[in-house]
Scaffold this motif. Structure first.
Motif, PDB file in Angstrom:
ATOM      1  N   ARG A 459       0.811  -1.216   0.000  1.00 42.62           N
ATOM      2  CA  ARG A 459       0.000   0.000   0.000  1.00 42.62           C
ATOM      3  C   ARG A 459       0.848   1.271   0.000  1.00 42.62           C
ATOM      4  O   ARG A 459       0.386   2.333  -0.410  1.00 42.62           O
ATOM      5  CB  ARG A 459      -0.948  -0.002   1.218  1.00 42.62           C
ATOM      6  N   GLU A 460       2.088   1.168   0.479  1.00 42.70           N
ATOM      7  CA  GLU A 460       2.944   2.367   0.495  1.00 42.70           C
ATOM      8  C   GLU A 460       3.292   2.860  -0.899  1.00 42.70           C
ATOM      9  O   GLU A 460       3.806   3.985  -1.073  1.00 42.70           O
ATOM     10  CB  GLU A 460       4.220   2.100   1.304  1.00 42.70           C
ATOM     11  N   ILE A 462       0.969   3.292  -3.248  1.00 39.08           N
ATOM     12  CA  ILE A 462      -0.215   3.938  -3.827  1.00 39.08           C
ATOM     13  C   ILE A 462      -0.012   5.441  -4.000  1.00 39.08           C
ATOM     14  O   ILE A 462      -0.366   6.014  -5.035  1.00 39.08           O
ATOM     15  CB  ILE A 462      -1.459   3.628  -2.972  1.00 39.08           C
ATOM     16  N   GLU A 463       0.566   6.105  -2.990  1.00 34.22           N
ATOM     17  CA  GLU A 463       0.760   7.561  -3.092  1.00 34.22           C
ATOM     18  C   GLU A 463       1.603   7.922  -4.318  1.00 34.22           C
ATOM     19  O   GLU A 463       1.261   8.827  -5.077  1.00 34.22           O
ATOM     20  CB  GLU A 463       1.426   8.092  -1.822  1.00 34.22           C
ATOM     21  N   THR A 493      -5.657   4.514  -0.106  1.00 31.91           N
ATOM     22  CA  THR A 493      -4.666   3.609   0.488  1.00 31.91           C
ATOM     23  C   THR A 493      -5.333   2.456   1.225  1.00 31.91           C
ATOM     24  O   THR A 493      -4.819   1.325   1.241  1.00 31.91           O
ATOM     25  CB  THR A 493      -3.744   4.391   1.445  1.00 31.91           C
TER      26      THR A 493
END
Length: 589
Positions: A459-460, A462-463, A493
């Protein structure tokens, strides 16, 4: 009969030509009066009126030669002509000079030297030089100027005595004889050209000839038919191919919309000959990723793609593997869920391994059938692209027969130059164990593997991906959007992303299009994600029934789908199925 146009620069020669015209019966002679630029304009118009040769004189003849493609015969200044004029001016006590284009001055200078006459000769190359040259001669004390029409006219404007070197009948008769000889040669050349033209037009290949300035000078009938209305000389790939073709033959595959062409380029003196052959004449290729009807084969001559982005340890490991595996030519098997960037990884490997001259060939295994695979082998397609990269996309979708046929190709030594990249959605070892996938094919192509984890496990990333997609959408649509609010980013996220990176990209595109402010807000994200969830539920409801189970299991699937379509309303579902509610409830237990 030869058709000749005579363009004469002065009245006296016009009258003499009319007199000779009556004595010539084997040439159709048309006579026009025009000097220099006037003569050039007449010649250009005549070029399309069926003339075989143009006859002119002096500077006018020189300028016409530069302007038209027809043979131009120059009425030469003969020794008789020069002697006649020198005899005329010999009695002048004033200082004299001969000024004109080279076709007049060279012969005149020779005769003056032979006769030991003190008459200087000056050669000009352009009409604009005459005035300056004569003004300079006048300052040196010259008073008499001998030359052609333009020289004499300019001399008189400066107050000098201008003496025109006229042409006698001897020069005209010599010019007509030269015209006859040129016409015979020209006619034979035209016959030869016509023969070669017919041979080239019968050729199934499109043939185009380009000069070293990358301008097209010839195209056969097939070429003109295939590329009608296209300006190939402006295509960067064609320009580069012409530049690179020197002593050795070059063979490249180039996309010229809407087809892909195998082009053989050969250097011939100051030209490059290109032979065009369709790479797959029976197939249509496309670049549109959203096309409803997918083709089994796509050929790309370059890889234009979004680089794999992310700061997670998992994606960094993938990038490191791509760098390591790009050094060699071993097959690479890429594993990952749908929409997770397996093709991006394959394109990245291709880009790092190849110089972009070799094609990137994508085989869509989920739509490939036995006939298409057979066509590829029969057409010797794989040998044509022996230096290319073959990407077998979704290889796990192949049936048993196609797996075995593909394995024969992989094991065939004549295809050993091909580089294989493969992708599948799941780990194939279980399928190999159960016998649902060819073990030999798997072990041949799966020596090196890359596993791309799903987006929910990294998920890190996604940004970073969100900002990449926003930056890509600006040139496509243009928008006020420059970023995303932190709480909106948090919503993205925390979402599970069943469609992985591809689904994230679709969501960002929707947000980009509907947002009218500078930043994407949390409310916008909630609306779009809810819409996607509804679409997924509808897609699940419309998914085909799995007929591999028992009759009871199939019946239960049908009832469940009808319930979903009726919004879980049991009364409506029972009515639609033709049963009562208690029967519906009992069948669902």
């Amino acid at each position: 009969m030869m058709k000749a146009l005579v363009i004469v620069p002065y009245e006296g020669l016009f009258e003499m030509m009319k007199e000779i015209q009556q004595q010539v019966d084997d040439i159709q002679l048309d006579i026009e009066l025009g000097n220099l630029h006037e003569g050039v304009a007449i010649a250009k118009a005549a070029e399309h009126n069926g003339y075989h040769v143009i006859i002119s004189r002096g500077g006018t003849a020189s300028m016409i030669q530069e302007a038209v493609s027809l043979p131009v015969i120059d009425i030469q200044v003969t020794g008789y002509d020069v002697l006649r004029i020198i005899t005329l001016v010999k009695g002048f006590s004033r200082k004299a000079a001969i000024v004109g284009f080279s076709n007049i001055t060279h012969g005149a200078a020779t005769i003056c030297k032979l006769l030991d006459l003190d008459i200087e000769t000056f050669t000009i190359t352009q009409e604009i030089e005459v005035q300056e040259k004569l003004a300079h001669l006048k300052s040196l004390g010259y008073e008499v100027v001998i030359g052609d029409v333009v020289t004499v006219q300019s001399a008189r404007q400066l107050g000098l005595t201008g003496v025109l070197i006229t042409s006698g009948k001897e020069a005209i008769i010599d010019a007509l004889e030269e015209a006859r000889r040129t016409y015979r040669i020209y006619s034979q050349l035209q016959q030869d050209v016509s023969l070669f033209q017919s041979i080239l037009d019968c050729n199934e290949q499109a043939v185009g000839v380009f000069n070293r300035e990358e301008k097209m000078v010839y195209g056969n009938e097939r070429f003109n038919k295939e590329f009608h209305g296209m300006n190939l000389e402006n295509l960067p790939e064609i320009k580069r191919l012409i530049q690179e073709t020197r002593d050795e033959i070059q063979i490249k595959t180039i996309h010229i919309h809407p087809s892909f062409w195998k082009i053989t380029a050969s250097s011939k003196e100051d030209a490059v000959v290109l032979f065009f052959e369709k790479s797959l004449p029976h197939q249509t290729h496309f670049q549109d990723r959203e096309s409803i009807q997918k083709n089994a084969i796509e050929i790309h001559t370059s890889a234009s793609y979004t680089p794999i982005s992310g700061k997670s340890e998992a994606i960094q490991r993938v990038l490191k593997q791509i760098d390591q595996y790009s050094i060699g030519e071993e097959p690479v098997w890429i594993i990952g869920e749908t929409g997770n960037g397996k093709e991006l990884a394959a394109q990245s490997l291709y880009s790092k391994r190849k110089s972009m001259n070799e094609p990137f060939i994508v085989v869509q295994c989920d739509v490939l059938n036995a006939e298409q695979l057979k066509d590829l082998i029969n057409d010797d397609f794989l040998r044509k692209f022996a230096n290319g990269v073959i990407y077998l996309k979704n290889i796990d979708q192949l049936n048993g027969y196609l797996q075995n046929e593909l394995n024969k190709i992989v094991q065939n030594e004549k295809y050993n130059k091909l580089q294989w990249l493969v992708s599948s959605e799941c780990n194939m070892e279980e399928k190999v164990k159960t016998g649902t996938f060819n073990g030999e094919l798997y072990h041949s192509l799966g020596k090196l593997t890359i596993c791309i984890p799903p987006l929910r496990e990294r998920r890190e990333d996604i940004e970073d991906l969100v900002h990449v997609f926003i930056s890509e959408l600006h040139p496509k649509y243009g928008s006020l959007v420059v970023g995303i609010r932190q709480d909106a980013l948090m919503e993205l996220t925390n979402y599970d992303w069943p469609g992985n990176v591809e689904q994230l990209k679709q969501v960002i595109e929707q947000l980009f299009l509907q947002t009218k402010a500078y930043y994407i807000e949390k409310e916008d994200v909630d609306v779009v994600l809810k819409r996607f969830d509804q679409q997924d539920k509808k897609s699940d409801a419309l998914a085909p029934i799995d007929l591999s189970g028992t009759l009871e299991e199939i019946e239960k699937q049908v009832i469940t789908k009808v319930l979903e379509e009726e919004g879980l309303n049991q009364s409506k579902a029972a009515k639609r199925l033709g049963i009562n509610r208690s029967t519906l409830w009992r069948k669902l237990k």
